[in-house]
Design an enzyme around this catalytic site. Structure first.
Site, mmCIF file in Angstrom:
data_model
loop_
_atom_site.group_PDB
_atom_site.id
_atom_site.type_symbol
_atom_site.label_atom_id
_atom_site.label_comp_id
_atom_site.label_asym_id
_atom_site.label_seq_id
_atom_site.Cartn_x
_atom_site.Cartn_y
_atom_site.Cartn_z
ATOM 1 N N GLU A 169 0.802 -1.222 0.000
ATOM 2 C CA GLU A 169 0.000 0.000 0.000
ATOM 3 C C GLU A 169 0.841 1.282 0.000
ATOM 4 O OE1 GLU A 169 -2.761 -0.263 3.244
ATOM 5 O OE2 GLU A 169 -3.820 -1.958 2.386
ATOM 6 N N GLU A 373 -5.149 -8.673 0.942
ATOM 7 C CA GLU A 373 -5.805 -8.317 2.208
ATOM 8 C C GLU A 373 -7.285 -8.120 1.976
ATOM 9 O OE1 GLU A 373 -4.357 -4.953 4.445
ATOM 10 O OE2 GLU A 373 -2.270 -5.544 4.094
HETATM 11 O O1 IFM Z 1 -4.048 -3.029 9.250
HETATM 12 C C1 IFM Z 1 -4.026 -2.518 7.955
HETATM 13 C C2 IFM Z 1 -2.844 -3.061 7.188
HETATM 14 O O2 IFM Z 1 -1.646 -2.791 7.830
HETATM 15 C C3 IFM Z 1 -2.797 -2.462 5.815
HETATM 16 N N1 IFM Z 1 -4.049 -2.585 5.134
HETATM 17 C C4 IFM Z 1 -5.242 -2.210 5.847
HETATM 18 C C5 IFM Z 1 -5.282 -2.875 7.207
HETATM 19 C C6 IFM Z 1 -6.562 -2.461 7.964
HETATM 20 O O3 IFM Z 1 -6.588 -1.077 8.132
#
Ligand code: IFM
Length: 479
Positions: A169, A373
């Site tokens: 990200e 994710e």
């Molecule tokens: O916890 C975070 C992660 O570190 C990166 N993506 C989003 C998740 C939830 O906010």
């Protein structure tokens, strides 16, 4: 509890879970680890909920073997983790800290011993503080330092890691870290945020070059982006979507996958920066073939053009720390989303995931995708059973994961080259600016005792994994 029976994925499809170093490891001051920007930020009053820090987190660093056994007991065969740069190079440069490398080597071996595929992210936001003192991601040199770090890690683990993800990200690193101030290092300067975007993209390209030169097991290379799935509202909705799509999505996908920055992004941000930080040859280095494009998805975002009179809405799903993560687009308003919502206040919209996958497939045909994710924070309650053991009944999380997996499945059926799904997160952890107030885990952490309790969502996932893996033999350990 909803059944997992009706979700059937192809045998090669990876079903796993994900974590990140600073969010779970703790041991912030041990075995030669240097300070990162998140140590500094979280220790600065007012930056995180309750003043929480990752000093101890889920104490994973000290509980590695037990946590590996836990993963195996859940039936995981793929695990996405991140490597803390300041454990490997405490000041961001120079020789490797062998104790840091040793920890990740033990993690990788422990995974392989249990038939779990290691998927390593090199950067999940914990920049060595010394590099930030020299400008952090606004300093071009940081991209080259990152490439050196990638080479060191690649030399040590490049015979065993199956998938390398350079950055997690970069949108958050750049815009929340240097634009809005909600993330470390907490700067609020739009030009700095755009400079960081480019240096992060460059760091990715340089790191892939270094990894390719030293790995020996023919791994896959990837980067993970948090795509913004945008809905426009009202008359100017389309223009608002175009602007935010350029900043949030195309600022990464275009250089990474096509080798240029979008012209409209350059024009939209002309009052903020002249993009002189893009040097000859940079785009060719950024534009590397990607074996996998990592997709993080949680919710959708609704935007419209602000009328300039009513109070401007700023519901972009992130903490308001004074600055803007949207340089050059102050006229865009972020509208509150309709529910239902998770504990983060994020709307639940599995169709958004399907839409995103179909859209990426259409725009980048032939590009394999993986959901790196997806998951949700809810208010969990630990209950004691008569026998003294504990349980967490989290039907909302089960429902969230099940519906998003179903959306992924629909995209797969429609022809998207989707290679896997990783639930965020294996265990409750330090949720950045929200500290320990938000729980994303399928395993509950009692932060007083560090006791792990398997939530109902983990039991549900375990059943899904059991059925999925019944189709394929366990991979033999390869180290
Ligand atoms: O916890 C975070 C992660 O570190 C990166 N993506 C989003 C998740 C939830 O906010």
């Amino acid at each position: 509890m909803p059944t997992a029976q009706h979700l059937s994925f192809p045998a090669h499809f990876l079903l796993g879970s994900a974590t990140a170093a600073y969010q779970i490891e703790g041991a912030a001051d041990e075995d030669g680890r240097g300070p990162s920007i998140w140590d500094t930020f979280s220790h600065t009053p007012g930056k995180t909920w309750n003043g929480d820090t990752g000093d101890i987190a889920a104490d994973h660093y000290h509980r590695l073997d037990a946590d590996l056994d836990l993963m195996a007991s859940l039936g995981l065969r793929a695990y996405r983790f991140s490597i803390a740069w300041p454990r490997i190079q405490p000041t961001g440069r120079g020789p490797a800290n062998s104790k840091g490398l040793d920890f990740y080597s033990r993690l990788v071996d422990g995974l392989l011993d249990r038939g779990i595929t290691p998927i390593a992210t090199l950067y999940h936001w914990d920049l060595p503080q010394v590099l930030e003192d020299e400008g952090g991601w606004t300093n071009r040199e940081t991209a080259f330092a990152f490439a050196d770090y990638a080479r060191i890690v690649g030399e040590a683990l490049g015979d065993r890691v199956a998938v390398w993800t350079t950055l997690n990200e970069p949108w958050c690193s750049a815009y929340l870290g240097y634009g809005s101030g909600a993330h470390a290092p907490g700067r609020t300067d739009g030009a700095a945020a755009l400079t960081a975007v480019h240096h992060l993209n460059l760091a990715h390209g340089l790191a892939v070059e270094q990894l390719r030169a030293v790995t020996t097991n023919d791994p896959q290379y990837s980067i993970t982006l948090n795509f913004h799935v945008l809905r426009g509202k009202g008359e100017g909705g389309e223009e608002a979507v175009r602007r935010i799509d350029a900043l949030a999505n195309r600022a990464f996908t275009e250089p990474l996958l096509r080798g240029h920055y979008p012209q409209d992004l350059i024009e939209d941000t002309a009052a903020v920066t002249d993009w002189a930080f893009v040097e000859d040859g940079d785009l060719a280095r950024i534009h590397q073939p990607l074996d996998l494009l990592g997709v993080n998805y949680y919710a959708t975002t609704t935007v419209r053009l602000w009328d300039g009179e009513t109070p401007r809405q700023n519901n972009d799903g992130h903490k308001d720390m004074g600055g803007s993560p949207w340089p050059g687009s102050p006229q865009v308003e972020f509208v509150a989303q309709e529910g239902p919502h998770t504990a983060m206040g994020w709307n639940i919209d599995p169709d958004g995931l399907e839409e995103l996958l179909l859209d990426l497939h259409a725009r980048f045909p032939g590009q394999p995708l993986v959901i790196t994710e997806n998951g949700a924070a809810f208010e969990d309650h630990l209950t004691a059973r008569a026998d003294g053991s504990h349980a967490v009944h989290d039907p909302e999380r089960v429902d969230y994961i099940r519906r998003h997996l179903a959306a992924a499945h629909r995209a797969l059926t429609a022809g998207v080259d989707l290679r896997g799904y990783f639930v965020w997160s294996l265990m409750d952890n330090f949720e950045w600016g929200y500290g320990y107030s938000k729980r994303f885990g399928i395993v509950h952490i009692d932060y007083e005792t560090q006791r792990r309790t398997i939530k109902d969502s983990a039991l549900w996932y375990q059943e899904l994994l059991r059925k999925h893996h019944a189709q394929q033999p366990r991979a033999a350990s390869s180290h």
